[in-house]
Design a protein around this motif. Structure first.
Motif, short mmCIF file in Angstrom:
data_model
loop_
_atom_site.label_atom_id
_atom_site.label_comp_id
_atom_site.label_asym_id
_atom_site.label_seq_id
_atom_site.Cartn_x
_atom_site.Cartn_y
_atom_site.Cartn_z
N PRO A 1 0.77 -1.05 0.07
CA PRO A 1 -0.02 -0.03 -0.27
C PRO A 1 1.07 1.43 0.06
O PRO A 1 2.00 1.38 0.74
N PRO A 2 0.53 2.31 -0.74
CA PRO A 2 1.26 3.52 -0.92
C PRO A 2 1.50 4.06 0.40
O PRO A 2 2.65 4.71 0.67
N ALA A 3 0.55 4.26 1.46
CA ALA A 3 1.01 4.78 2.86
C ALA A 3 2.07 4.07 3.38
O ALA A 3 2.93 4.61 3.99
N ILE A 4 2.08 2.72 3.32
CA ILE A 4 3.25 1.99 3.95
C ILE A 4 4.79 2.38 3.28
O ILE A 4 5.69 2.55 3.83
N GLU A 5 4.58 2.28 1.80
CA GLU A 5 5.53 2.75 1.10
C GLU A 5 6.17 4.30 1.52
O GLU A 5 7.39 4.38 1.85
N ARG A 6 5.19 4.97 1.64
CA ARG A 6 5.79 6.44 1.99
C ARG A 6 6.28 6.37 3.57
O ARG A 6 7.27 7.09 3.70
N TRP A 7 5.73 5.77 4.49
CA TRP A 7 6.31 5.76 5.72
C TRP A 7 7.63 5.13 5.60
O TRP A 7 8.66 5.73 6.27
N GLU A 8 7.87 4.07 4.90
CA GLU A 8 9.05 3.34 4.99
C GLU A 8 10.23 4.27 4.31
O GLU A 8 11.31 4.39 4.87
N TYR A 9 9.84 5.00 3.27
CA TYR A 9 10.87 6.01 2.72
C TYR A 9 11.24 6.97 3.65
O TYR A 9 12.29 7.50 3.69
N ARG A 10 10.20 7.38 4.36
CA ARG A 10 10.37 8.88 5.51
C ARG A 10 11.44 8.27 6.52
O ARG A 10 12.26 8.76 6.93
N ARG A 11 11.00 6.71 6.76
CA ARG A 11 11.91 6.18 7.98
C ARG A 11 13.33 6.08 7.64
O ARG A 11 14.14 6.54 8.13
N ALA A 12 13.32 5.88 6.21
CA ALA A 12 14.90 5.70 5.80
C ALA A 12 15.47 6.87 5.27
O ALA A 12 16.74 7.25 5.07
N GLY A 13 14.64 8.09 5.46
CA GLY A 13 15.38 9.20 5.37
C GLY A 13 15.55 9.59 3.72
O GLY A 13 16.62 10.18 3.21
N ALA A 14 14.75 9.02 2.96
CA ALA A 14 14.95 9.14 1.44
C ALA A 14 15.07 10.55 0.92
O ALA A 14 14.11 11.57 1.38
N GLU A 15 16.08 10.86 0.21
CA GLU A 15 16.37 12.27 -0.66
C GLU A 15 15.32 12.41 -1.51
O GLU A 15 14.90 13.70 -1.55
N ASN A 16 14.68 11.55 -2.25
CA ASN A 16 13.63 11.83 -3.16
C ASN A 16 12.67 10.72 -3.36
O ASN A 16 13.42 9.44 -3.25
N VAL A 17 11.43 10.69 -3.46
CA VAL A 17 10.51 9.87 -3.53
C VAL A 17 9.55 10.05 -4.80
O VAL A 17 8.98 11.23 -4.84
N VAL A 18 9.56 9.43 -5.75
CA VAL A 18 8.68 9.59 -6.98
C VAL A 18 7.32 8.65 -6.70
O VAL A 18 7.54 7.38 -6.62
N GLU A 19 6.40 9.24 -6.94
CA GLU A 19 5.03 8.36 -6.91
C GLU A 19 4.54 8.23 -8.40
O GLU A 19 4.64 9.04 -9.03
N VAL A 20 4.22 6.98 -8.74
CA VAL A 20 3.68 6.62 -10.03
C VAL A 20 2.18 6.05 -9.74
O VAL A 20 2.15 4.74 -9.44
N LYS A 21 1.34 6.78 -10.03
CA LYS A 21 -0.11 6.09 -9.76
C LYS A 21 -0.22 5.08 -11.01
O LYS A 21 0.05 5.11 -12.11
N GLY A 22 -1.12 4.19 -10.37
CA GLY A 22 -1.16 3.09 -11.25
C GLY A 22 -0.05 2.24 -11.82
O GLY A 22 -0.48 1.28 -12.93
N ALA A 23 1.15 2.16 -11.30
CA ALA A 23 2.25 1.31 -11.83
C ALA A 23 2.04 -0.09 -11.31
O ALA A 23 1.35 -0.27 -10.30
N SER A 24 2.63 -0.90 -12.04
CA SER A 24 2.43 -2.39 -11.85
C SER A 24 3.51 -2.52 -10.53
O SER A 24 4.19 -1.65 -10.18
N HIS A 25 3.39 -3.73 -9.93
CA HIS A 25 4.22 -3.91 -8.86
C HIS A 25 5.82 -4.00 -9.17
O HIS A 25 6.48 -4.13 -8.68
N ILE A 26 6.02 -4.24 -10.32
CA ILE A 26 7.33 -4.29 -11.12
C ILE A 26 7.40 -2.99 -11.87
O ILE A 26 7.46 -2.94 -13.07
N VAL A 27 7.50 -1.84 -11.29
CA VAL A 27 7.61 -0.48 -11.57
C VAL A 27 8.74 -0.27 -12.62
O VAL A 27 8.51 0.38 -13.70
N MET A 28 9.69 -0.88 -12.55
CA MET A 28 10.94 -0.76 -13.49
C MET A 28 10.62 -1.21 -14.61
O MET A 28 11.30 -1.02 -15.70
N ILE A 29 9.64 -2.12 -14.83
CA ILE A 29 9.22 -2.61 -16.31
C ILE A 29 8.19 -1.89 -16.76
O ILE A 29 7.95 -1.61 -18.03
N SER A 30 7.00 -1.55 -15.84
CA SER A 30 5.88 -0.79 -16.44
C SER A 30 6.18 0.69 -16.57
O SER A 30 5.67 1.31 -17.37
#
Length: 83
Positions: free
Chosen positions: A37-66
């Motif tokens: 779920p996006p909310a969990i992904e966002r939380w994980e990236y905040r926890r990791a102190g991510a420099e940049n987080v990009v959201e891709v609406k409707g992407a497949s779970h293999i985002v590097m392919i889709s």
């Protein structure tokens, strides 16, 4: 992708992986929102102190392919910022 993956070693269950890399290395992320779920992904990236987080609406779970261009731009940004 399946053909290029190998099974994990059973020893992985008993060995320590060492310190978490996200605590000392810059983190970047892509929120795809399918497998996790996006909310969990966002939380994980905040926890990791991510420099940049990009959201891709409707992407497949293999985002590097889709959405390879989105992932490519993020990798290029990370490489440029961490030379």
């Amino acid at each position: 992708m399946f053909a290029g993956q190998r099974p994990f070693a059973l020893s992985a269950f008993g060995e320590s992986s060492g310190p978490a890399a996200w605590r000392t290395s810059p983190s970047y992320g892509v929120v795809a929102g399918k497998a996790i779920p996006p909310a969990i992904e966002r939380w994980e990236y905040r926890r990791a102190g991510a420099e940049n987080v990009v959201e891709v609406k409707g992407a497949s779970h293999i985002v590097m392919i889709s959405n390879p261009k989105v992932v490519e731009r993020l990798i290029e940004q990370a490489a440029e910022e961490n030379r």
